[in-house]
Design a protein around this motif. Structure first.
Motif, short mmCIF file in Angstrom:
data_model
loop_
_atom_site.label_atom_id
_atom_site.label_comp_id
_atom_site.label_asym_id
_atom_site.label_seq_id
_atom_site.Cartn_x
_atom_site.Cartn_y
_atom_site.Cartn_z
N ILE A 200 3.62 -26.44 20.94
CA ILE A 200 4.77 -25.62 21.34
C ILE A 200 4.54 -25.00 22.71
N HIS A 201 3.32 -24.57 22.95
CA HIS A 201 2.95 -23.99 24.25
C HIS A 201 3.15 -25.01 25.38
N ALA A 202 2.96 -26.29 25.05
CA ALA A 202 3.06 -27.35 26.07
C ALA A 202 4.49 -27.80 26.30
N VAL A 203 5.32 -27.89 25.23
CA VAL A 203 6.66 -28.47 25.38
C VAL A 203 7.78 -27.44 25.18
N HIS A 204 7.42 -26.21 24.78
CA HIS A 204 8.38 -25.11 24.63
C HIS A 204 9.50 -25.45 23.63
N SER A 205 9.11 -26.08 22.53
CA SER A 205 10.07 -26.40 21.48
C SER A 205 9.32 -26.56 20.16
N ASN A 206 10.02 -26.25 19.07
CA ASN A 206 9.46 -26.45 17.72
C ASN A 206 9.93 -27.75 17.09
N GLU A 207 10.90 -28.41 17.69
CA GLU A 207 11.55 -29.55 17.07
C GLU A 207 10.81 -30.85 17.36
N MET A 208 10.61 -31.65 16.31
CA MET A 208 9.96 -32.95 16.47
C MET A 208 10.73 -33.85 17.45
N GLY A 209 12.04 -33.72 17.43
CA GLY A 209 12.87 -34.56 18.29
C GLY A 209 12.61 -34.34 19.77
N ASP A 210 11.99 -33.22 20.13
CA ASP A 210 11.68 -32.93 21.53
C ASP A 210 10.25 -33.34 21.89
N MET A 211 9.58 -34.03 20.98
CA MET A 211 8.17 -34.38 21.18
C MET A 211 7.99 -35.89 21.07
N GLY A 212 6.81 -36.32 21.39
CA GLY A 212 6.45 -37.74 21.30
C GLY A 212 5.48 -38.13 22.40
N GLY A 213 4.50 -38.93 22.04
CA GLY A 213 3.55 -39.43 23.02
C GLY A 213 2.65 -38.37 23.64
N LEU A 214 2.41 -37.29 22.94
CA LEU A 214 1.66 -36.18 23.54
C LEU A 214 0.15 -36.37 23.49
N ARG A 215 -0.33 -37.43 22.84
CA ARG A 215 -1.78 -37.58 22.70
C ARG A 215 -2.47 -37.73 24.05
N LYS A 216 -1.79 -38.33 25.03
CA LYS A 216 -2.44 -38.52 26.34
C LYS A 216 -2.41 -37.24 27.17
N TYR A 217 -1.49 -36.33 26.85
CA TYR A 217 -1.41 -35.06 27.58
C TYR A 217 -2.30 -33.98 26.96
N LEU A 218 -2.47 -34.05 25.64
CA LEU A 218 -3.18 -32.99 24.91
C LEU A 218 -4.31 -33.62 24.09
N PRO A 219 -5.34 -34.14 24.73
CA PRO A 219 -6.37 -34.88 23.97
C PRO A 219 -7.13 -34.01 22.96
N ILE A 220 -7.48 -32.78 23.32
CA ILE A 220 -8.22 -31.91 22.39
C ILE A 220 -7.33 -31.54 21.21
N THR A 221 -6.11 -31.14 21.52
CA THR A 221 -5.17 -30.80 20.45
C THR A 221 -4.93 -32.00 19.54
N HIS A 222 -4.81 -33.18 20.13
CA HIS A 222 -4.55 -34.39 19.36
C HIS A 222 -5.68 -34.67 18.37
N ILE A 223 -6.91 -34.64 18.83
CA ILE A 223 -8.05 -34.97 17.96
C ILE A 223 -8.22 -33.91 16.87
N THR A 224 -8.14 -32.65 17.25
CA THR A 224 -8.33 -31.58 16.26
C THR A 224 -7.20 -31.58 15.24
N PHE A 225 -5.98 -31.83 15.67
CA PHE A 225 -4.84 -31.89 14.75
C PHE A 225 -5.01 -33.06 13.79
#
Length: 641
Positions: free
Chosen positions: A380-405
């Motif tokens: 949410i801090h990165a994309v400023h939205s709670n909705e899944m529809g506003d997200m996608g492909g974030l693993r390359k932008y947020l590698p630490i968040t991606h692995i820990t999640f």
């Protein structure tokens, strides 16, 4: 030689001081200094909690094969009569030590994480003051020596959650959510209070040790007094469970939890995932001896409510699109697992596996669910939205968040070697031995959990690659540190031999790996993940086609089975229109009307009589002479009869 645990009182003490200092003087300090004071206080609390845990579990807490209960402080606060007093103190035993570790660990990570997440927010100092108040209240609850002390801090936890949920007080939805949480839990807590009063009326004590004593004749007497087919003790424990069900968002008192996501995301991680909502589980565990030995019918209700809630919440989570609300319903489902485990547990040795499994899952769930919420906060801090529809492909932008999640998602899905696999396996084993219906229900819930968690994961980190207006970036160090720490904990705490430390009878026992349970539970988890991958890793129209093929069921789940609408209808149509309005009419027309009538009569009489006090001497003389003449005529008349 008895261990000196007197230092444990410093854990809530430093947090109370932190709340007072930051709350009263925070606006005169630099924001970061206020946050540092609160963070240092909870870190000190964490160090003391870990010290107590090592001393207790690896020191001399175990005597002659049984864990001892220590009460280093117990001050008398109120005395009603010789046998009924309210004390405030500290109780050290396996589950209170475990909860100290959980609360201080998660709260410490939330404090550190919030330096990054809440930076620049108006009310930064106020936020940290509220965090200190919440942590103080929760710790006071878990170390309580008696049920009334627990109730006092239980209500303080409610106040703290109200303040934190409504932190954005200029936002109408946040204010409404905080009021909703407060009101719903107040109804539940009324039942808790009545249960306490019934229990203390018959037993003449609030003290946990006295209530749990096998020699307590009053408890035996309560089981012999029946009301509507159940013993008075069962009714008292059901009312107490009502308070726990409200705090832990069990059906049908769950409606406040999803809306509570209006608070800042660190609040969601602290209150509504890892600590506050497990208070109901802890309450049942604290009184478990009464439930299992004297009120099995009440314990059966605990199991039934837990099983239904776990399935009900999982069915709702599969269609939600707000990532925090998916996690909120996931919390409800996992708390249902814990309640079910308590409900199917025995008391001695391996028969008490359900109790140990419940506490184990409480412990592991705190780690991976806090990680999930804080990971969602980083997104949410990165994309400023709670909705899944506003997200996608974030693993390359947020590698630490991606692995820990991903680690947290695998843990909650019951995939080895992560923590959730071990604790969930023990819950399913306990259910299998007790009730096959409960086992297959929770087995299905395990599959649903894996599906909706990886639906969430794939939609955030895979899915459609989007062109973001502002390029998403990894969370700052304070946030990433908390994510990495919790990911490490999620990866290792499952290997703790929990039955060596926590058991209902305080006697350690051995648990065994249940391959007949583990293999099917992992299989259903993997199946859920595979289905989610097929539908969402590269989104196609398949998911929409499935939803359109059964629109009624899809809409039921999406609208949360219309429970909120039912509450609104009951509130407005029945309580307001059929009950409140007639009472208001009676109050206005009859009560107020009678008072207004009396005032009108008084005014009229005073208007008629005030002329007698005109101040004219001749009028007074005339009245006096007329009175004398009248009195004389009256006497003369009666004397001649």
């Amino acid at each position: 030689m008895q261990i000196d645990f007197s230092y444990v009182i410093w854990i809530p003490a430093v947090l109370l001081v932190s709340f007072l200092v930051v709350g009263l003087f925070g606006n005169k300090l630099k924001p970061m200094l206020s946050g540092a004071i609160a963070t240092l206080a909870i870190l000190l609390g964490m160090v003391l909690s870990y010290t107590a845990a090592f001393q207790y579990f690896l020191g001399r807490g175990l005597v002659d094969g049984t864990y001892q209960t220590f009460i280093p402080q117990n001050w008398e606060w109120l005395s009603f009569y010789d046998t009924l007093v309210i004390k405030l103190g500290v109780m050290i035993d396996p589950i209170s030590i475990m909860m100290l570790v959980v609360v201080t660990t998660i709260s410490s990570m939330v404090h550190i994480y919030s330096f990054g997440y809440m930076k620049g927010e108006q009310g930064f100092e106020r936020f940290y003051a509220y965090l200190s108040l919440f942590s103080f209240s929760m710790i006071g609850l878990v170390i309580a020596t008696n049920i009334f002390q627990m109730y006092i801090f239980w209500e303080l936890v409610g106040v703290s959650s109200f303040l934190l949920i409504g932190f954005y007080y200029t936002k109408p939805s946040a204010v409404a959510a905080s009021k909703k949480a407060f009101i719903v839990t107040r109804f539940a807590d009324f039942g808790f209070l009545v249960g306490i009063l019934v229990l203390s009326y018959y037993t003449k004590t609030f003290d946990f040790q006295e209530l749990m004593s096998p020699d307590n004749a009053a408890i035996t007497n309560m089981t012999g007094i029946s009301f509507m087919g159940m013993s008075v003790l069962s009714w008292a424990l059901l009312l107490i469970f009502m308070g726990g069900a409200g705090k832990s968002a069990m059906f049908p008192l769950h409606i406040w939890l999803p809306d509570a996501m209006e608070g800042p995301t660190p609040v969601s991680a602290l209150i509504h995932a890892a600590t506050m909502v497990v208070a109901g589980v802890y309450l049942v565990a604290r009184l478990f001896g009464l439930y299992v030995l004297h009120a099995p019918d009440a314990l059966a209700v605990v199991a039934g409510v837990g099983a239904f809630t776990s399935l009900f919440a999982a069915l709702i989570a599969v269609t939600q699109t707000d990532i925090k609300r998916v996690l909120a319903f996931s919390t409800m489902s996992q708390i249902g697992y814990m309640m079910l485990a308590l409900g199917v547990s025995g008391y001695v040795g391996a028969e008490g596996l359900g109790f140990t499994a419940s506490m184990f899952h409480l412990f592991t769930h705190a780690m991976f669910k806090a990680l999930l919420f804080l990971g969602a906060g980083a997104v949410i801090h990165a994309v400023h939205s709670n909705e899944m529809g506003d997200m996608g492909g974030l693993r390359k932008y947020l590698p630490i968040t991606h692995i820990t999640f991903l680690i947290a998602a695998l843990a909650i899905s019951g995939i080895p070697p992560f923590a959730g696999f071990f604790s969930k396996d023990e819950i399913l084993a306990a259910a299998y031995e007790s009730n096959q219906l409960y086992f297959w229900t929770e087995w299905a819930v395990a599959g649903l959990t894996a599906f909706y968690m990886f639906r969430l994961y794939f939609n955030i980190f895979w899915g459609n690659k989007r062109e973001y207006e502002h390029k998403p970036h990894e969370a700052p160090f304070s946030m990433s540190f908390a994510l990495i720490f919790l990911a490490i904990m999620t990866s290792i705490v499952g290997f703790i031999p929990f039955s060596h430390y926590v058991a209902p009878s305080l006697i350690p026992f051995e648990t065994h790996f249940h391959w007949n349970i583990a293999i099917p539970s992992v299989a259903i988890g993997v199946f859920g993940i595979v289905v989610a991958a097929i539908l969402y890793i590269k989104p196609k129209s398949t998911a929409d086609k499935i939803a359109n093929a059964m629109p009624g069921l899809y809409k039921l789940s999406l609208r949360k089975f219309y429970i909120d609408e039912i509450y609104v209808w009951v509130t407005h149509s029945i309580i307001f229109n059929s009950i409140a309005r007639p009472i208001a009419w009676f109050d206005k027309k009859v009560v107020d009307g009678s008072m207004d009538g009396m005032a009108w009569v008084t005014n009229k009489v005073s208007d008629k009589t005030k002329g007698l006090q005109s101040g004219q001497l001749q009028q007074y003389a005339f009245v006096m002479i007329a009175g004398v003449v009248g009195l004389a005529l009256f006497i003369l008349y009666w004397s001649n009869r």
